[in-house]
Motif scaffolding. Structure first.
Motif, PDB file in Angstrom:
ATOM      1  N   UNK A 171       0.831  -1.204   0.000  1.00 18.48           N
ATOM      2  CA  UNK A 171       0.000   0.000   0.000  1.00 18.48           C
ATOM      3  C   UNK A 171       0.863   1.250   0.000  1.00 18.48           C
ATOM      4  N   UNK A 172       0.278   2.349  -0.499  1.00 24.69           N
ATOM      5  CA  UNK A 172       1.022   3.610  -0.537  1.00 24.69           C
ATOM      6  C   UNK A 172       1.295   4.132   0.868  1.00 24.69           C
ATOM      7  N   UNK A 173       0.421   3.830   1.812  1.00 17.72           N
ATOM      8  CA  UNK A 173       0.664   4.232   3.196  1.00 17.72           C
ATOM      9  C   UNK A 173       1.905   3.541   3.745  1.00 17.72           C
ATOM     10  N   UNK A 174       2.050   2.243   3.473  1.00 14.17           N
ATOM     11  CA  UNK A 174       3.222   1.507   3.949  1.00 14.17           C
ATOM     12  C   UNK A 174       4.482   1.948   3.211  1.00 14.17           C
ATOM     13  N   UNK A 175       4.332   2.306   1.928  1.00 18.14           N
ATOM     14  CA  UNK A 175       5.470   2.850   1.188  1.00 18.14           C
ATOM     15  C   UNK A 175       5.923   4.154   1.839  1.00 18.14           C
ATOM     16  N   UNK A 176       4.951   4.981   2.223  1.00 17.42           N
ATOM     17  CA  UNK A 176       5.283   6.222   2.917  1.00 17.42           C
ATOM     18  C   UNK A 176       5.992   5.975   4.231  1.00 17.42           C
ATOM     19  N   UNK A 177       5.541   4.957   4.972  1.00 12.82           N
ATOM     20  CA  UNK A 177       6.188   4.613   6.241  1.00 12.82           C
ATOM     21  C   UNK A 177       7.614   4.120   6.020  1.00 12.82           C
ATOM     22  N   UNK A 178       7.821   3.399   4.928  1.00 11.17           N
ATOM     23  CA  UNK A 178       9.171   2.944   4.605  1.00 11.17           C
ATOM     24  C   UNK A 178      10.091   4.136   4.350  1.00 11.17           C
ATOM     25  N   UNK A 179       9.565   5.132   3.666  1.00 10.98           N
ATOM     26  CA  UNK A 179      10.330   6.357   3.431  1.00 10.98           C
ATOM     27  C   UNK A 179      10.642   7.067   4.739  1.00 10.98           C
ATOM     28  N   UNK A 180       9.666   7.063   5.655  1.00 18.00           N
ATOM     29  CA  UNK A 180       9.835   7.715   6.955  1.00 18.00           C
ATOM     30  C   UNK A 180      11.015   7.125   7.715  1.00 18.00           C
ATOM     31  N   UNK A 181      11.221   5.817   7.598  1.00 25.00           N
ATOM     32  CA  UNK A 181      12.321   5.189   8.335  1.00 25.00           C
ATOM     33  C   UNK A 181      13.666   5.765   7.914  1.00 25.00           C
ATOM     34  N   UNK A 182      13.780   6.165   6.652  1.00 27.35           N
ATOM     35  CA  UNK A 182      15.015   6.768   6.169  1.00 27.35           C
ATOM     36  C   UNK A 182      15.172   8.180   6.726  1.00 27.35           C
ATOM     37  N   UNK A 183      14.046   8.862   6.946  1.00 29.91           N
ATOM     38  CA  UNK A 183      14.090  10.229   7.461  1.00 29.91           C
ATOM     39  C   UNK A 183      14.308  10.271   8.968  1.00 29.91           C
TER      40      UNK A 183
END
Length: 396
Positions: free
Chosen positions: A47-59
């Protein structure tokens, strides 16, 4: 590091080469990992929400490393830190390509984000230390252009390698290692202890909230665009290749237009220029869905939008260097980078959830909302400056 005036011309030149290359590497990593990993995960049905969360881990990693960055800059030579980081990031990207799993990527992206943040913080602290006030806008315009070149190269590379398999990860790692070679010529001077006073990041934020929040807003917008624009473009009927090409044009526009806009920043009120860039970016976002169906118009549009939006970040760096000197500069650069992390956490998370809720075609409106919330701050600051006596000309 000693005061700006005591840096010799040769050391200044080598240092500028190092930090400009470092900025290109930073943005190459972001320019390819965000869209590449999003495309890989989307193809897996994530899901795009989980993709966003994956990006958050990098931030989130940026916030984790920020409190330790000034100490590391004092303890080790910034140029040597940069070299070490590039090698580690290149290896981590190969590991990511070898094990394409969303849950494995969470800790891996955290590590990539932490090392990349250290490279970023070191380069921002050094660029403002090396830049002279009368040419600060132009120097940082070149610095921003190098970063935009790295960003543009990421999506462009994906056009040739595709998003499948290990090839795009291996190609990126090779480019990072090759681009890091000029860092050997950067001067190896350390930042001295007196420049690393104990002001907390929060105190530095409060001293210049308009500048710091500019980076929060820009990061929220930029990382949302990098992560989700290929999915947005595909939703509107574009091919994956053309969507990545438009992301490349976004970076090319920033790379080229940062130079004249950086010159302009040395001759006009910088807060007014920041306000203008925010307003024009907002107008551009409203036009985005209407230009994508004409390839020539879309190419020109993304070129201009990339230049105007990219200048928001460059102006933030310029204003940090204008506002902070000496012992506060390393901490201010760290706080500025931490603000990028906050924006990178907020942006893709809200954009992903918003696209899941309202549809993938609403991405430009979501990003427009980020700038709309920020707009009153530079507007109020600019009006306050106009009510005062005319601001001094930086080139005077």
């Amino acid at each position: 590091m000693s005061t700006n005036d005591s840096i010799t011309r040769s050391k200044r030149r080598r240092g500028l080469v190092g930090v400009i290359v470092a900025m290109a590497i930073v943005n190459l990593v972001y320019g390819i990992t965000f869209p590449l990993l999003a495309l890989v995960l989307d193809a897996q049905g994530v899901s795009k929400t989980l993709i966003g969360l994956s990006t958050v881990s990098q931030a989130v990693a940026i916030l984790a490393i920020a409190p330790f960055a000034p100490m590391l800059l004092q303890r080790f030579e910034p140029a040597r830190i940069m070299q070490t980081v590039t090698i580690v990031v290149a290896v981590l990207l190969l590991v990511a390509g070898s094990y394409p799993n969303v849950w494995f990527w969470f800790p891996l992206r955290f590590l990539i984000g932490a090392f990349n943040a250290m490279l970023w913080i070191a380069s921002e602290a050094l660029i403002n230390e090396l830049a002279e006030e009368r040419t600060r806008g132009r120097v940082i315009g070149i610095y921003g252009s190098a970063g935009a070149a790295g960003f543009a190269l990421g999506p462009l590379l994906l056009i040739f390698t595709g998003s499948q398999g290990l090839l795009p990860f291996a190609a990126t790692s090779s480019l990072i290692l090759a681009a890091s070679l000029p860092l050997f010529f950067a001067h190896g001077q350390r930042m001295q202890k007196h420049e690393l006073a104990s002001e907390g990041l929060w105190k530095l934020f409060l001293l210049a909230p308009v500048i710091m929040l500019a980076n929060v807003t820009y990061a929220a917008a930029a990382e949302s665009m990098i992560t989700f624009f290929p999915l947005f473009g595909i939703h509107l009927g574009s091919t994956e290749g053309f969507a990545l090409f438009l992301l490349t044009m976004l970076g090319v526009g920033s790379m080229i237009l940062n130079l004249p806009l950086g010159w302009l920043a040395d001759h006009v009120n910088r807060m007014g220029l920041l306000l203008a860039c925010v307003v024009f970016t907002m107008l551009g976002l409203l036009l985005m869905p209407y230009v994508l169906h004409n390839n020539i118009l879309a190419t020109l549009y993304f070129f201009v939008l990339g230049g105007v939006e990219g200048m928001i970040y460059a102006l933030g760096v310029i204003l940090v260097g204008e506002r902070f000197k000496g012992h506060q500069l390393a901490m201010a650069s760290t706080a500025f980078t931490a603000c990028w992390a906050v924006g990178t956490i907020i942006g893709p998370l809200l954009a992903g959830a918003g696209m899941d809720h309202w549809g993938a075609d609403k991405l430009p409106l979501i990003i427009f909302g980020f700038f709309l919330l920020y707009l009153p701050l530079p507007l109020r600051e600019w009006l306050a400056q106009r009510r005062q006596s005319p601001p001094p000309n930086p080139t005077a």
